[in-house]
Design a protein around this motif. Structure first.
Motif, PDB file in Angstrom:
ATOM      1  N   HIS A   1       0.830  -1.203   0.000  1.00 53.60           N
ATOM      2  CA  HIS A   1       0.000   0.000   0.000  1.00 53.60           C
ATOM      3  C   HIS A   1       0.862   1.249   0.000  1.00 53.60           C
TER       4      HIS A   1
ATOM      5  N   GLY B   1       0.609   3.847   2.081  1.00 48.35           N
ATOM      6  CA  GLY B   1       0.650   4.555   3.356  1.00 48.35           C
ATOM      7  C   GLY B   1      -0.430   4.108   4.317  1.00 48.35           C
ATOM      8  N   ARG B   2      -1.508   3.540   3.785  1.00 53.85           N
ATOM      9  CA  ARG B   2      -2.595   3.041   4.634  1.00 53.85           C
ATOM     10  C   ARG B   2      -3.079   1.714   4.073  1.00 53.85           C
ATOM     11  N   GLY B   3      -3.083   0.684   4.922  1.00 56.50           N
ATOM     12  CA  GLY B   3      -3.551  -0.609   4.475  1.00 56.50           C
ATOM     13  C   GLY B   3      -2.895  -1.734   5.243  1.00 56.50           C
TER      14      GLY B   3
ATOM     15  N   SER C   1       4.038  -0.751   3.597  1.00 57.27           N
ATOM     16  CA  SER C   1       3.901   0.149   2.452  1.00 57.27           C
ATOM     17  C   SER C   1       5.079  -0.047   1.507  1.00 57.27           C
TER      18      SER C   1
ATOM     19  N   THR D   1      -1.347   1.744  -4.546  1.00 58.75           N
ATOM     20  CA  THR D   1      -0.877   0.408  -4.185  1.00 58.75           C
ATOM     21  C   THR D   1       0.008  -0.142  -5.300  1.00 58.75           C
TER      22      THR D   1
END
Length: 312
Positions: free
Chosen positions: A159, A161-163, A167, A198
């Protein structure tokens, strides 16, 4: 013929080599060795026990044991960088076993050596198990070895930065997409940018490898660490609700066919069963040939801080 079942790391202490205790004694001993590379290829792993090296003195040892210290680029394990290409060994919760693996065996380039340093020993447990990778290969059923002969395919979804998972910025230690693409081009990997920044990376790699010095064929892949069947119920539950290609990481045979769960469980369990535990005391070091030897981690209680650095 070498007896695969009798292997264990060579333990070196001040008493065994007639050296002074302390970093200067260890440095003097290392400087006296005629060929550390041949010693490591022969012994596969070296434990430097009871020299009492401190964290502040670690560079003195690493300069001798890791001539080309490398960054953990494209690594998938959660780590914290604590120095010049020095990292925490892993930050997985202490109650979990980390199964046997050769570092970055899924990548196009892997370290030739790993050096572990015990800064803080666990209250209980926390050994670093190591296994002769030729023994690991020979321990597998013929059916499993033959199924893996065509290699494996690793898929990562990183990802932005978020997931879930890491990352792509953490994985490649950069915020530059161009730099990542150049790295992946050199790695002969396939990739695509998906919605939400992503990055999907696909790599086909061999399942075994021959050591450049000894010529031995060894087990050299991380299929069990990328397959949900070998990663516990949480990973298995996630795999039941998400397509494999959308998981943070997944693995198949190189032709795209699925790897049976019983195969990766056999790989995981026999690697751990054949391993020799290296128990830690503060100041101890473990140097391994990353092709000839795989490593893992036993569960532990209390504080534990083991640092790792690697050499190309």
């Amino acid at each position: 013929m070498r007896d695969l079942g009798s292997w264990k790391p060579l333990e070196i202490s001040p008493e065994s080599v007639g050296a002074e205790r302390g970093v200067d004694g260890l440095a003097e001993h290392l400087d006296s060795l005629p060929d550390l590379g041949n010693l490591l290829a022969r012994e596969r792993a070296l434990v430097f026990r009871d020299f009492g090296v401190t964290r502040e003195e670690l560079d003195t040892v690493m300069d001798r044991l890791l001539p080309n210290r490398a960054a953990y680029v494209h690594g998938n394990s959660p780590r914290t960088k604590v120095g010049q290409n020095v990292y925490t060994s892993t930050e997985y919760p202490p109650e979990f076993v980390i199964s046997m693996h050769n570092e970055l065996s899924y990548a196009h380039q892997w370290p030739s050596r790993l050096l572990f340093f015990c800064d803080i020993a666990a209250e209980s447990g926390g050994a670093t198990p190591v296994v002769d990778a030729a023994l690991w290969l020979s321990s597998l059923d013929d059916e499993v070895r033959e199924a893996y002969a065509g290699g494996v395919r690793y898929t990562q979804n990183l990802h932005g930065g978020r997931g879930l998972g890491k990352s792509w910025q953490e994985t490649f230690e950069t915020d530059s997409a161009d730099e990542v693409e150049r790295f992946l081009t050199d790695a002969a990997a396939s990739w695509e940018w998906l919605r939400g920044d992503t990055l999907r990376v696909i790599q086909d790699r061999p399942a075994t490898l021959r050591h450049p010095v000894t010529g031995e064929e060894v087990w050299f892949n991380q299929s069990d660490q990328w397959h949900p069947a070998a990663l516990g119920e949480d990973a298995a539950a996630l795999a039941r609700v998400m397509p494999a290609e959308d998981l943070p990481q997944s693995v198949s045979f190189a032709d795209g066919s699925p790897i049976p769960a019983e195969y990766v469980l056999q790989v995981r369990d026999r690697g751990l069963a054949a391993a020799v535990d290296v128990d830690w005391r503060p100041g101890d070091l473990l140097l391994i040939d990353n092709v000839l030897v795989a490593h893992g981690r036993r569960p532990f209680t209390g504080s534990r801080r083991v640092l790792v650095a690697m050499s190309s």
